[in-house]
Design a protein around this motif. Structure first.
Motif, PDB file in Angstrom:
ATOM      1  N   ILE A   1     -21.731  30.164  73.145  1.00 30.99           N
ATOM      2  CA  ILE A   1     -20.674  30.811  73.938  1.00 30.99           C
ATOM      3  C   ILE A   1     -20.956  32.278  74.225  1.00 30.99           C
ATOM      4  O   ILE A   1     -20.477  32.813  75.216  1.00 30.99           O
ATOM      5  CB  ILE A   1     -19.260  30.644  73.332  1.00 30.99           C
ATOM      6  N   HIS A   2     -21.747  32.935  73.366  1.00 32.19           N
ATOM      7  CA  HIS A   2     -22.044  34.358  73.635  1.00 32.19           C
ATOM      8  C   HIS A   2     -22.802  34.524  74.947  1.00 32.19           C
ATOM      9  O   HIS A   2     -22.741  35.571  75.570  1.00 32.19           O
ATOM     10  CB  HIS A   2     -22.811  34.987  72.468  1.00 32.19           C
ATOM     11  N   LYS A   3     -23.510  33.459  75.374  1.00 31.90           N
ATOM     12  CA  LYS A   3     -24.266  33.556  76.634  1.00 31.90           C
ATOM     13  C   LYS A   3     -23.383  33.288  77.855  1.00 31.90           C
ATOM     14  O   LYS A   3     -23.822  33.434  78.991  1.00 31.90           O
ATOM     15  CB  LYS A   3     -25.454  32.606  76.595  1.00 31.90           C
ATOM     16  N   PHE A   4     -22.153  32.870  77.585  1.00 31.31           N
ATOM     17  CA  PHE A   4     -21.180  32.683  78.672  1.00 31.31           C
ATOM     18  C   PHE A   4     -20.137  33.804  78.679  1.00 31.31           C
ATOM     19  O   PHE A   4     -19.439  33.987  79.661  1.00 31.31           O
ATOM     20  CB  PHE A   4     -20.506  31.308  78.538  1.00 31.31           C
ATOM     21  N   ILE A   5     -20.047  34.522  77.546  1.00 32.59           N
ATOM     22  CA  ILE A   5     -19.097  35.643  77.479  1.00 32.59           C
ATOM     23  C   ILE A   5     -19.774  36.922  77.979  1.00 32.59           C
ATOM     24  O   ILE A   5     -19.206  37.670  78.752  1.00 32.59           O
ATOM     25  CB  ILE A   5     -18.603  35.839  76.028  1.00 32.59           C
ATOM     26  N   TRP A   6     -21.034  37.144  77.487  1.00 31.59           N
ATOM     27  CA  TRP A   6     -21.766  38.343  77.872  1.00 31.59           C
ATOM     28  C   TRP A   6     -22.944  37.962  78.766  1.00 31.59           C
ATOM     29  O   TRP A   6     -23.305  36.789  78.873  1.00 31.59           O
ATOM     30  CB  TRP A   6     -22.272  39.068  76.619  1.00 31.59           C
ATOM     31  N   GLU A   7     -23.561  38.943  79.356  1.00 33.35           N
ATOM     32  CA  GLU A   7     -24.737  38.718  80.211  1.00 33.35           C
ATOM     33  C   GLU A   7     -25.814  38.028  79.360  1.00 33.35           C
ATOM     34  O   GLU A   7     -26.049  38.421  78.208  1.00 33.35           O
ATOM     35  CB  GLU A   7     -25.211  40.085  80.735  1.00 33.35           C
ATOM     36  N   PRO A   8     -26.432  36.940  79.882  1.00 25.71           N
ATOM     37  CA  PRO A   8     -27.244  36.091  79.004  1.00 25.71           C
ATOM     38  C   PRO A   8     -28.435  36.774  78.328  1.00 25.71           C
ATOM     39  O   PRO A   8     -28.859  36.323  77.269  1.00 25.71           O
ATOM     40  CB  PRO A   8     -27.730  34.967  79.936  1.00 25.71           C
TER      41      PRO A   8
ATOM     42  N   GLY B   1     -21.410  32.516  68.023  1.00 24.12           N
ATOM     43  CA  GLY B   1     -21.586  31.793  69.286  1.00 24.12           C
ATOM     44  C   GLY B   1     -21.892  30.318  69.123  1.00 24.12           C
ATOM     45  O   GLY B   1     -21.863  29.573  70.107  1.00 24.12           O
ATOM     46  N   GLU B   2     -22.227  29.896  67.896  1.00 21.61           N
ATOM     47  CA  GLU B   2     -22.664  28.509  67.705  1.00 21.61           C
ATOM     48  C   GLU B   2     -22.026  27.954  66.436  1.00 21.61           C
ATOM     49  O   GLU B   2     -21.350  28.674  65.712  1.00 21.61           O
ATOM     50  CB  GLU B   2     -24.193  28.465  67.568  1.00 21.61           C
ATOM     51  N   SER B   3     -22.283  26.681  66.195  1.00 20.89           N
ATOM     52  CA  SER B   3     -21.842  25.992  64.970  1.00 20.89           C
ATOM     53  C   SER B   3     -20.343  25.684  65.029  1.00 20.89           C
ATOM     54  O   SER B   3     -19.663  26.010  66.015  1.00 20.89           O
ATOM     55  CB  SER B   3     -22.154  26.815  63.703  1.00 20.89           C
ATOM     56  N   SER B   4     -19.821  25.105  63.957  1.00 18.68           N
ATOM     57  CA  SER B   4     -18.387  24.806  63.922  1.00 18.68           C
ATOM     58  C   SER B   4     -17.571  26.074  63.712  1.00 18.68           C
ATOM     59  O   SER B   4     -16.339  26.023  63.743  1.00 18.68           O
ATOM     60  CB  SER B   4     -18.088  23.777  62.829  1.00 18.68           C
TER      61      SER B   4
ATOM     62  N   VAL C   1     -20.233  36.170  57.609  1.00 24.19           N
ATOM     63  CA  VAL C   1     -21.523  36.863  57.745  1.00 24.19           C
ATOM     64  C   VAL C   1     -22.583  35.806  58.000  1.00 24.19           C
ATOM     65  O   VAL C   1     -22.622  34.794  57.278  1.00 24.19           O
ATOM     66  CB  VAL C   1     -21.919  37.616  56.449  1.00 24.19           C
ATOM     67  N   GLU C   2     -23.427  36.008  59.010  1.00 22.14           N
ATOM     68  CA  GLU C   2     -24.551  35.086  59.209  1.00 22.14           C
ATOM     69  C   GLU C   2     -25.856  35.799  58.927  1.00 22.14           C
ATOM     70  O   GLU C   2     -26.127  36.861  59.482  1.00 22.14           O
ATOM     71  CB  GLU C   2     -24.573  34.523  60.631  1.00 22.14           C
ATOM     72  N   VAL C   3     -26.661  35.175  58.067  1.00 20.93           N
ATOM     73  CA  VAL C   3     -28.012  35.670  57.793  1.00 20.93           C
ATOM     74  C   VAL C   3     -28.936  34.866  58.702  1.00 20.93           C
ATOM     75  O   VAL C   3     -28.972  33.631  58.639  1.00 20.93           O
ATOM     76  CB  VAL C   3     -28.365  35.466  56.303  1.00 20.93           C
TER      77      VAL C   3
ATOM     78  N   GLY D   1     -16.690  31.183  67.888  1.00 20.05           N
ATOM     79  CA  GLY D   1     -15.543  31.964  68.334  1.00 20.05           C
ATOM     80  C   GLY D   1     -14.958  32.885  67.280  1.00 20.05           C
ATOM     81  O   GLY D   1     -14.104  33.716  67.602  1.00 20.05           O
ATOM     82  N   ILE D   2     -15.432  32.762  66.042  1.00 21.14           N
ATOM     83  CA  ILE D   2     -14.869  33.582  64.951  1.00 21.14           C
ATOM     84  C   ILE D   2     -15.697  34.872  64.827  1.00 21.14           C
ATOM     85  O   ILE D   2     -16.930  34.817  64.866  1.00 21.14           O
ATOM     86  CB  ILE D   2     -14.898  32.794  63.618  1.00 21.14           C
TER      87      ILE D   2
END
Ligand code: SF4
Length: 227
Positions: A215-222, A12-15, A67-69, A18-19
């Motif tokens: 973007i995850h807060k605009f795709i799914w319920e916040p 949802g964030e960083s460069s 993968v994000e830690v 969307g991936i």
């Protein structure tokens, strides 16, 4: 290591926004940002071995990828997290580490993309970033500023004007803070700073930074977790 959850979603964030990405969310944080949306990570979770974590990452993303830690603050479990990141890199994953930069980052494996969330004054945790961590940043790393006010914006602007030149402009992200109690509609009204105001401030000051929206807060319920 103490794990809250491992799940797959879109970054949802960083460069890398969307991936598709597997998130390994570790328990515990030593900060208390006023707008924190991850307070459920402060306690609890389950003990997992490195092998168990890797098996779950592989199950969710067998063809490698991102993968994000994250946490909480993953570097509080540095002794176990560093070998995990080393092993994920060796297996072929692209590894992101989300951290506040309050803990030393010099031992983070060089192939890891560090996304360092420098705390602004109105987070309530301003001044926690360890300045020597600037020396540990490479060209692939990113600096993020979560901005809740004009004061936070000015802090971020002044901070980046002092940055070493090796940190590319596109690697600096200014992101409006989101209300932690936001529910219901997917709307920019939940942002503590209007994204349009932030965009206009960036343009007026000729800053070469990236405006980031979660973007995850605009795709799914916040308020939804695990996305
Ligand atoms: S550093 Fe992250 S997890 Fe910790 S309180 Fe701040 S926003 Fe929440």
């Amino acid at each position: 290591m103490q794990i809250i959850e491992i799940y797959k979603s879109l970054q949802g964030e960083s460069s890398y926004t969307g991936i598709p990405c597997v998130f390994v969310r570790l328990a515990g944080c030593n900060l208390r940002c006023v707008w924190c949306d991850s307070e459920y990570t402060f306690k609890g979770g389950s003990r997992m071995t490195q092998e168990q974590v890797e098996a779950e990452v592989h199950r969710l993303s067998p063809d490698k990828g991102l993968v994000e830690v994250t946490g909480g603050e993953p570097m509080l479990q540095e002794r176990e997290v560093i070998p995990l990141m080393d092993s994920l890199l060796a297996t072929g994953y692209t590894v992101l580490l989300e951290t506040s930069g309050e803990r030393p980052l010099a031992k983070v494996p060089v192939g890891v993309v560090k996304i360092v969330d420098v705390k602004c004054p109105d987070s309530g945790e301003g001044g926690t970033f360890l300045p020597e961590n600037l020396n540990a940043l490479t060209e692939r790393d990113e600096l993020k500023f979560v901005i809740a006010s004009r004061r936070d914006y000015e802090f971020s602007r002044d901070f980046i004007r002092e940055l070493p030149s090796r940190i590319p402009a596109g690697s600096v992200i200014f992101s409006p803070a989101f209300r932690k109690d936001a529910t219901g509609s997917r709307s920019a009204d939940h942002c503590l700073v209007d994204p349009r105001d932030l965009a206009e401030w960036i343009l007026a000051d000729h800053l070469n930074v990236r405006l980031g929206l979660q973007i995850h807060k605009f795709i799914w319920e916040p308020s939804l977790k695990g996305v």
